[in-house]
Scaffold this motif. Structure first.
Motif, PDB file in Angstrom:
ATOM      1  N   LYS A  12       0.858  -1.194   0.000  1.00 57.66           N
ATOM      2  CA  LYS A  12       0.000   0.000   0.000  1.00 57.66           C
ATOM      3  C   LYS A  12       0.888   1.236   0.000  1.00 57.66           C
ATOM      4  O   LYS A  12       2.033   1.200   0.451  1.00 57.66           O
ATOM      5  N   THR A  13       0.348   2.349  -0.491  1.00 56.64           N
ATOM      6  CA  THR A  13       1.081   3.611  -0.465  1.00 56.64           C
ATOM      7  C   THR A  13       0.120   4.752  -0.162  1.00 56.64           C
ATOM      8  O   THR A  13      -1.083   4.645  -0.411  1.00 56.64           O
ATOM      9  N   SER A  14       0.667   5.836   0.378  1.00 56.61           N
ATOM     10  CA  SER A  14      -0.157   6.992   0.721  1.00 56.61           C
ATOM     11  C   SER A  14      -0.288   7.922  -0.470  1.00 56.61           C
ATOM     12  O   SER A  14       0.678   8.156  -1.203  1.00 56.61           O
ATOM     13  N   VAL A  15      -1.494   8.437  -0.670  1.00 63.82           N
ATOM     14  CA  VAL A  15      -1.766   9.489  -1.645  1.00 63.82           C
ATOM     15  C   VAL A  15      -2.470  10.610  -0.892  1.00 63.82           C
ATOM     16  O   VAL A  15      -2.816  10.450   0.283  1.00 63.82           O
ATOM     17  N   ILE A  16      -2.664  11.737  -1.559  1.00 61.68           N
ATOM     18  CA  ILE A  16      -3.344  12.848  -0.898  1.00 61.68           C
ATOM     19  C   ILE A  16      -4.829  12.499  -0.814  1.00 61.68           C
ATOM     20  O   ILE A  16      -5.542  12.495  -1.816  1.00 61.68           O
ATOM     21  N   GLY A  17      -5.263  12.130   0.371  1.00 69.24           N
ATOM     22  CA  GLY A  17      -6.660  11.766   0.566  1.00 69.24           C
ATOM     23  C   GLY A  17      -6.871  10.310   0.947  1.00 69.24           C
ATOM     24  O   GLY A  17      -7.999   9.860   1.044  1.00 69.24           O
ATOM     25  N   GLY A  18      -5.782   9.550   1.179  1.00 68.21           N
ATOM     26  CA  GLY A  18      -5.963   8.164   1.591  1.00 68.21           C
ATOM     27  C   GLY A  18      -4.780   7.273   1.272  1.00 68.21           C
ATOM     28  O   GLY A  18      -3.667   7.742   1.048  1.00 68.21           O
ATOM     29  N   ARG A  19      -5.046   5.970   1.253  1.00 68.02           N
ATOM     30  CA  ARG A  19      -4.027   4.975   0.900  1.00 68.02           C
ATOM     31  C   ARG A  19      -4.579   4.083  -0.195  1.00 68.02           C
ATOM     32  O   ARG A  19      -5.781   3.796  -0.233  1.00 68.02           O
ATOM     33  N   LEU A  20      -3.686   3.635  -1.082  1.00 68.82           N
ATOM     34  CA  LEU A  20      -4.079   2.813  -2.216  1.00 68.82           C
ATOM     35  C   LEU A  20      -3.097   1.667  -2.392  1.00 68.82           C
ATOM     36  O   LEU A  20      -1.951   1.734  -1.928  1.00 68.82           O
ATOM     37  N   ASP A  21      -3.548   0.627  -3.083  1.00 67.98           N
ATOM     38  CA  ASP A  21      -2.627  -0.429  -3.491  1.00 67.98           C
ATOM     39  C   ASP A  21      -1.589   0.159  -4.430  1.00 67.98           C
ATOM     40  O   ASP A  21      -1.894   1.062  -5.228  1.00 67.98           O
ATOM     41  N   LYS A  22      -0.377  -0.367  -4.373  1.00 63.81           N
ATOM     42  CA  LYS A  22       0.694   0.185  -5.202  1.00 63.81           C
ATOM     43  C   LYS A  22       0.485  -0.053  -6.691  1.00 63.81           C
ATOM     44  O   LYS A  22       1.112   0.614  -7.515  1.00 63.81           O
ATOM     45  N   ASP A  24      -2.593   0.280  -8.016  1.00 65.42           N
ATOM     46  CA  ASP A  24      -3.799   1.032  -8.377  1.00 65.42           C
ATOM     47  C   ASP A  24      -3.471   1.924  -9.577  1.00 65.42           C
ATOM     48  O   ASP A  24      -2.357   2.449  -9.690  1.00 65.42           O
ATOM     49  N   ILE A  25      -4.418   2.122 -10.470  1.00 60.64           N
ATOM     50  CA  ILE A  25      -4.171   2.887 -11.694  1.00 60.64           C
ATOM     51  C   ILE A  25      -3.715   4.315 -11.378  1.00 60.64           C
ATOM     52  O   ILE A  25      -2.899   4.892 -12.107  1.00 60.64           O
ATOM     53  N   ARG A  26      -4.165   4.891 -10.288  1.00 62.20           N
ATOM     54  CA  ARG A  26      -3.714   6.239  -9.915  1.00 62.20           C
ATOM     55  C   ARG A  26      -2.211   6.222  -9.590  1.00 62.20           C
ATOM     56  O   ARG A  26      -1.450   7.088 -10.027  1.00 62.20           O
ATOM     57  N   VAL A  27      -1.783   5.222  -8.846  1.00 61.73           N
ATOM     58  CA  VAL A  27      -0.371   5.103  -8.484  1.00 61.73           C
ATOM     59  C   VAL A  27       0.467   4.805  -9.729  1.00 61.73           C
ATOM     60  O   VAL A  27       1.562   5.362  -9.905  1.00 61.73           O
ATOM     61  N   VAL A  28      -0.049   3.948 -10.600  1.00 58.23           N
ATOM     62  CA  VAL A  28       0.662   3.639 -11.842  1.00 58.23           C
ATOM     63  C   VAL A  28       0.801   4.894 -12.706  1.00 58.23           C
ATOM     64  O   VAL A  28       1.856   5.145 -13.297  1.00 58.23           O
ATOM     65  N   ALA A  29      -0.244   5.710 -12.751  1.00 61.14           N
ATOM     66  CA  ALA A  29      -0.209   6.933 -13.571  1.00 61.14           C
ATOM     67  C   ALA A  29       0.839   7.909 -13.060  1.00 61.14           C
ATOM     68  O   ALA A  29       1.681   8.391 -13.827  1.00 61.14           O
ATOM     69  N   TYR A  30       0.824   8.211 -11.756  1.00 60.26           N
ATOM     70  CA  TYR A  30       1.821   9.183 -11.296  1.00 60.26           C
ATOM     71  C   TYR A  30       3.209   8.545 -11.217  1.00 60.26           C
ATOM     72  O   TYR A  30       4.217   9.239 -11.375  1.00 60.26           O
ATOM     73  N   LEU A  73      -2.015  14.039  -9.895  1.00 59.18           N
ATOM     74  CA  LEU A  73      -2.480  12.663 -10.077  1.00 59.18           C
ATOM     75  C   LEU A  73      -2.544  11.915  -8.752  1.00 59.18           C
ATOM     76  O   LEU A  73      -3.357  10.995  -8.593  1.00 59.18           O
ATOM     77  N   ALA A  74      -1.697  12.297  -7.801  1.00 60.23           N
ATOM     78  CA  ALA A  74      -1.674  11.633  -6.493  1.00 60.23           C
ATOM     79  C   ALA A  74      -2.766  12.152  -5.563  1.00 60.23           C
ATOM     80  O   ALA A  74      -2.866  11.719  -4.422  1.00 60.23           O
ATOM     81  N   GLU A 134       0.277   8.935 -20.631  1.00 63.88           N
ATOM     82  CA  GLU A 134      -1.000   9.451 -21.160  1.00 63.88           C
ATOM     83  C   GLU A 134      -2.061   8.354 -21.185  1.00 63.88           C
ATOM     84  O   GLU A 134      -3.221   8.587 -20.840  1.00 63.88           O
ATOM     85  N   ARG A 135      -1.660   7.149 -21.586  1.00 66.65           N
ATOM     86  CA  ARG A 135      -2.637   6.045 -21.615  1.00 66.65           C
ATOM     87  C   ARG A 135      -3.139   5.715 -20.211  1.00 66.65           C
ATOM     88  O   ARG A 135      -4.333   5.470 -20.006  1.00 66.65           O
ATOM     89  N   PHE A 136      -2.239   5.718 -19.236  1.00 64.59           N
ATOM     90  CA  PHE A 136      -2.658   5.423 -17.862  1.00 64.59           C
ATOM     91  C   PHE A 136      -3.566   6.517 -17.309  1.00 64.59           C
ATOM     92  O   PHE A 136      -4.539   6.236 -16.608  1.00 64.59           O
ATOM     93  N   VAL A 137      -3.255   7.768 -17.613  1.00 57.77           N
ATOM     94  CA  VAL A 137      -4.098   8.868 -17.138  1.00 57.77           C
ATOM     95  C   VAL A 137      -5.469   8.808 -17.808  1.00 57.77           C
ATOM     96  O   VAL A 137      -6.492   9.090 -17.180  1.00 57.77           O
ATOM     97  N   THR A 138      -5.504   8.415 -19.082  1.00 57.85           N
ATOM     98  CA  THR A 138      -6.785   8.250 -19.784  1.00 57.85           C
ATOM     99  C   THR A 138      -7.648   7.222 -19.064  1.00 57.85           C
ATOM    100  O   THR A 138      -8.851   7.435 -18.837  1.00 57.85           O
ATOM    101  N   LYS A 139      -7.028   6.109 -18.678  1.00 57.18           N
ATOM    102  CA  LYS A 139      -7.783   5.078 -17.950  1.00 57.18           C
ATOM    103  C   LYS A 139      -8.224   5.598 -16.590  1.00 57.18           C
ATOM    104  O   LYS A 139      -9.370   5.391 -16.180  1.00 57.18           O
ATOM    105  N   LEU A 140      -7.335   6.288 -15.891  1.00 59.32           N
ATOM    106  CA  LEU A 140      -7.675   6.817 -14.568  1.00 59.32           C
ATOM    107  C   LEU A 140      -8.847   7.778 -14.630  1.00 59.32           C
ATOM    108  O   LEU A 140      -9.744   7.722 -13.785  1.00 59.32           O
ATOM    109  N   GLN A 141      -8.874   8.649 -15.626  1.00 55.15           N
ATOM    110  CA  GLN A 141      -9.943   9.655 -15.668  1.00 55.15           C
ATOM    111  C   GLN A 141     -11.309   9.043 -15.948  1.00 55.15           C
ATOM    112  O   GLN A 141     -12.326   9.673 -15.693  1.00 55.15           O
TER     113      GLN A 141
END
Length: 195
Positions: A12-22, A24-30, A73-74, A134-141
């Motif tokens: 797991k890792t910390s992001v602004i607003g919580g914790r996510l699996d490492k 997770d598409i948000r973590v992969v994007a940033y 993104l984080a 860009e592809r990862f951010v497209t999926k995240l959005q």
């Protein structure tokens, strides 16, 4: 200060607003924007100050902007306390520089192979990593809130890297190698409009 925290040992890792699996598409994007930033650092290290002081300054500026994008993104959700940092002016700057570099590089009609001088080859790597980000951010959005500027910025950034890689080769008198089975896809140095 200790460099390690052990808080990520369970995946797991910390992001602004919580914790996510490492993974997770948000973590992969940033994380991919961070990877891109490292390749830009490599390109800066390969460029000689004498011929490329302008490009080195631009790339350092872009590294700071990628940190802004990564921070956006984080962020699970922008707030008054944590507003988005990536702005339209960042895209405007890239477009301005792309137009300058298109005019500086030799005319182009066909696709080219990534490569040339080592620094130009690294800039082509930057281009492809920017596309992956860009592809990862497209999926995240599609799944969560994202600053829409980040996606546009990454799209324009990959174009910037293509243009600047060609200029680096041109300034070093290294010829781009055309993809031999390419149709004519560029007119006057710019890509033909897709239908």
């Amino acid at each position: 200060m200790k460099l390690y925290t052990r808080t990520g040992d369970e995946g797991k890792t910390s992001v602004i607003g919580g914790r996510l699996d490492k993974d997770d598409i948000r973590v992969v994007a940033y994380g991919t924007t961070d990877e891109l930033n490292s390749f830009i650092g490599q390109a800066v290290a390969q460029l000689e100050e004498e011929h490329f002081s302008d490009i080195k300054m631009e790339l350092t500026k872009i590294q700071h902007e990628l940190f802004d994008c990564g921070g956006d993104l984080a962020m699970m959700k922008a707030t008054d306390k944590f507003p988005y940092k990536a702005k339209q002016e960042m895209i405007d700057f890239l477009e301005e520089r792309i137009d300058v570099y298109i005019d500086e590089a030799p005319p182009l009609e066909k696709f080219i192979l990534p490569g040339g001088a080592p620094s130009a080859a690294t800039l082509h790597v930057c281009r492809t990593v920017a596309r992956r980000a860009e592809r990862f951010v497209t999926k995240l959005q599609r799944e969560a809130e994202v600053n829409p500027i980040v996606l546009k910025y990454l799209n324009r950034l990959s174009d910037y890297f293509f243009a600047v890689a060609r200029v680096v080769n041109a300034r070093l008198s290294v010829k781009d190698i055309e993809y031999e089975r390419s149709a004519i896809v560029f007119r006057g140095g710019k890509r033909k409009e897709e239908k």
